[in-house]
Design an enzyme around this catalytic site. Structure first.
Site, PDB file in Angstrom:
ATOM      1  N   GLU A 316       0.733  -1.224   0.015  1.00 27.65           N
ATOM      2  CA  GLU A 316       0.032   0.006   0.057  1.00 27.65           C
ATOM      3  C   GLU A 316       0.735   1.054   0.054  1.00 27.65           C
ATOM      4  O   GLU A 316       0.535   2.000   0.640  1.00 27.65           O
ATOM      5  CB  GLU A 316      -0.827   0.108   1.241  1.00 27.65           C
ATOM      6  CG  GLU A 316      -1.960  -1.239   1.418  1.00 27.65           C
ATOM      7  CD  GLU A 316      -3.007  -0.876   2.252  1.00 27.65           C
ATOM      8  OE1 GLU A 316      -4.211  -0.818   1.980  1.00 27.65           O
ATOM      9  OE2 GLU A 316      -2.598  -0.933   3.457  1.00 27.65           O
ATOM     10  N   CYS A 400     -11.140   2.433   5.410  1.00 24.93           N
ATOM     11  CA  CYS A 400     -10.513   3.733   5.832  1.00 24.93           C
ATOM     12  C   CYS A 400     -10.701   4.794   5.010  1.00 24.93           C
ATOM     13  O   CYS A 400     -10.927   6.019   5.345  1.00 24.93           O
ATOM     14  CB  CYS A 400      -9.037   3.302   5.964  1.00 24.93           C
ATOM     15  SG  CYS A 400      -8.353   2.612   4.616  1.00 24.93           S
TER      16      CYS A 400
HETATM   17  O1  FUB Z   1      -4.460   0.392   8.438  1.00 27.48           O
HETATM   18  C1  FUB Z   1      -5.250   1.313   8.563  1.00 27.48           C
HETATM   19  C2  FUB Z   1      -5.619   1.815   7.112  1.00 27.48           C
HETATM   20  O2  FUB Z   1      -6.203   0.826   6.507  1.00 27.48           O
HETATM   21  C3  FUB Z   1      -4.540   2.386   6.461  1.00 27.48           C
HETATM   22  O3  FUB Z   1      -4.071   3.532   6.513  1.00 27.48           O
HETATM   23  C4  FUB Z   1      -4.894   2.084   5.001  1.00 27.48           C
HETATM   24  O4  FUB Z   1      -3.866   2.119   4.210  1.00 27.48           O
HETATM   25  C5  FUB Z   1      -5.529   0.595   5.276  1.00 27.48           C
HETATM   26  O5  FUB Z   1      -4.620  -0.310   5.270  1.00 27.48           O
HETATM   27 ZN    ZN Z   2      -7.809   4.670   3.097  1.00 26.04          ZN
END
Ligand code: FUB
Ligand code: ZN
Length: 618
Positions: A316, A400
């Protein structure tokens, strides 16, 4: 939109707050969105849709479609299962933050009652020692504070941000007290002479600074600084089944030595915000120098034209410099919002418009694409090319991004104006009314514009008495040609760090007009970006365009831009675009015509292919 009885809230706040003890060393003070009344063809429909569609969607998901609110109810009872992901509490807090911002724009007793109801559930779920996290309460408190990647401080941070927003909206301290108890609990376990801790997902640092600002309790600022300094010394321990190296968590070098963005994109953004917030009060030059280096590395080597960051779904996050694949670009919506948060802070330190240029790019493109025009579907991943299979969804297991958008849209007015001792800084152009303090005098500003579709902006001032001071208008990086007039007469004024500086003794009804030429631009990527070799993108003002198959059904894969094209602009009927104004571009090429629409507006109609970077015949 109606306004809150601001005076009543201000009195409540004044009775309950202490001023922070340390001076904020930032050069600019942002004007809170709660003092900016937006009346704008581009943003007003978005604020209405947020209130009428997005908020109900988020509330429904949290209360009915998923177990998020039930987790709090179960945690309060101390029985029942935890459902969902271990950090799902954070979505509830982020949605509450969005609800609280919405209340600051327009009172709504029903929505306020919903906020109170949720806050009561959070409070009931708090443990006697102040700990609050429904995952560990329901799966075994004996395991808490063991795995630094389990987002306990991340959730606490989002609760704290929500608490501050709820307090500012209602004057009620209940959630603030819950957050303070949690913060005090964390400080009883971690800190100098106690246990080490490196939050695997940053967020708590910036939230602790907010808590400091609203309570005046310096221990929260100190704890934020301590957490930053824990990084990069090998203290991090991220679970028994550890998958990621320290670099993923921004834990490979001490924060003051950082010079390259690494690992997870959203985590990096929140870290940089926390560093900026702590530096604002401590004056830590090393932190600021690190942020400067990081900015250069992010913006000049790892950012997409949409202002999105994070090339890979694997982590990510970040891969290699200049590796910017389009089809597989991750560009998480949260990361673009993070770019807005961070660049806004950088501008406040320096008064340099280059940060607002990036902020504006991320805002109008990477972040806005994250929500459908109807306000009820969300993108998590924002690629710059699609073969037809990528679509917004109603919600996500990991949600999120919807909750991020939920809190971001209503606070967009935050980014328009800032003040310094003797100047008003106009950063974003949007129809709005604001009252600011200019050199000790109250000044009203009425801004009218059709930005981002048109580059003309007018400001009319309201003053009881004339005042000497500066009005600084940002000249966006994309703008090559502009004129400024005061009361109908053209003026030639100096430009400092991207702002045209108008110095005058301002008086009531003075009118400032800025006209920025906004041509269609065909842009090439840095030659080191192999993926975009032989391609061009189309941009007009702050808006990045794309081609969608629905507009270009014939030979989509073979469409190409070429030298000397003709461009035609057309405002599309609002009724076809859920009440939004959309400016379409038609490009006539040697071979025919292609239709481009703003990137943020793609995937709102018939599903199909999409491209931002288009082959170019020279
Ligand atoms: O881990 C919390 C949130 O969920 C992160 O900021 C996003 O990238 C997703 O993984
Ligand atoms: Zn997000």
């Amino acid at each position: 939109m109606k306004r809150l009885p601001v005076l009543a809230v201000a009195l409540l706040l004044a009775g309950a707050c202490q001023a922070p003890q340390e001076e904020n060393m930032k050069m600019l003070t942002p004007v809170s969105f709660s003092s900016v009344t937006i009346n704008d063809a581009f943003w007003t429909p978005r604020l209405l849709i947020h209130k009428n569609v997005t908020l109900p969607v988020c509330i429904d998901q949290i209360e009915n479609q998923t177990g998020r609110i039930r987790n709090f109810e179960n945690a309060a009872k101390g029985e029942g299962e935890h459902s969902g992901i271990f950090f799902d509490d954070s979505d509830v807090y982020k949605a509450l933050e969005g609800m609280a911002y919405s209340l600051q724009i327009e009172p709504d007793p029903g929505l306020e009652a919903k906020c109170d109801e949720w806050v009561a559930k959070f409070a009931a779920a708090q443990q006697p020692d102040g700990y609050l996290n429904t995952f560990y309460t329901l799966t075994g408190l004996e395991n808490r504070w063991h795995d630094m990647d389990r987002h306990e401080m991340y959730c606490a941070g989002h609760m704290t941000e929500a608490a501050v927003a709820y307090y500012q909206a209602t004057g009620r301290r209940r959630l603030l007290e819950v957050s303070e108890r949690m913060a005090n609990h964390m400080m009883s376990v971690f800190g100098p002479g106690k246990r080490h801790w490196v939050p695997g997902h940053e967020e708590i640092e910036l939230a602790l600074v907010k808590l400091y600002e609203v309570t005046g309790e310096k221990k929260y600022l100190d704890f934020a600084g301590w957490l930053l300094d824990e990084r990069g010394h090998g203290y991090g321990s991220y679970g028994d089944d550890r998958v990621w190296p320290a670099v993923y968590y921004q834990d490979e070098v001490p924060v003051r030595e950082l010079s390259r963005i690494t690992g997870h994109a959203v985590r990096s953004m929140y870290l940089y915000c926390g560093m900026a917030d702590v530096a604002a009060y401590t004056g830590d030059r090393e932190l600021m120098a690190a942020l400067d280096r990081l900015w250069d590395h992010v913006v000049n080597r790892n950012m997409y034209i949409t202002g999105g960051i994070g090339q890979s779904s694997r982590n990510e996050g970040i891969t290699e410099d200049y590796d910017l694949p389009n089809l597989t670009a991750y560009c998480e919506t949260c990361a673009s919002v993070g770019m807005v948060f961070w660049n806004w802070r950088m501008n406040q330190f320096t008064g340099d418009a280059k940060y607002i240029d990036v902020m504006e790019r991320s805002l109008y493109n990477g972040a806005l694409a994250g929500i459908s025009l109807r306000g009820d579907r969300f993108f998590y991943v924002n690629p710059l090319e699609s073969l037809g299979g990528h679509h917004r969804q109603e919600w996500f297991g990991c949600a999120c991004c919807p909750s991020q958008i939920c809190r971001f849209i209503p606070s967009v007015g935050n980014y328009a104006y800032a003040t310094s001792e003797k100047a008003l800084w106009v950063n974003l152009y949007m129809g709005s009314d604001v009252t600011v303090n200019l050199a000790g005098k109250e000044m009203k500003v009425h801004q009218t514009t059709a930005y981002p579709w048109d580059g003309s902006v007018a400001l009319e001032l309201g003053l009881q008495k004339p005042v000497k001071g500066e009005i600084r208008l940002r000249i966006p990086g994309w703008c090559k040609d502009y004129t400024v007039a005061v009361n109908g007469s053209a003026v030639s004024a100096p430009v400092e760090k991207g702002y045209v500086v108008l110095r005058s003794k301002w008086k009531d009804k003075d009118k400032i007009e800025l006209v920025m030429t906004m041509p269609v631009e065909v842009v090439a990527a840095d030659p080191r970006v192999k993926e975009d070799e032989g391609k061009r993108a189309v941009q007009r003002g702050p808006i990045v365009y794309c081609i969608e198959e629905v507009d270009n059904p014939e030979g989509f894969d073979n469409l190409a831009l070429s030298e000397g094209m003709d461009f035609k602009l057309e405002k599309l009927p609002k009724r076809q675009w859920w009440g939004h104004e959309i400016m379409q571009i038609s490009a006539r090429t040697g071979e025919g015509e292609m239709t481009l629409i703003p990137y943020f507006a793609w995937d709102n109609r018939e599903a199909g292919k999409m491209k931002v970077w288009i082959p170019f015949n020279d």
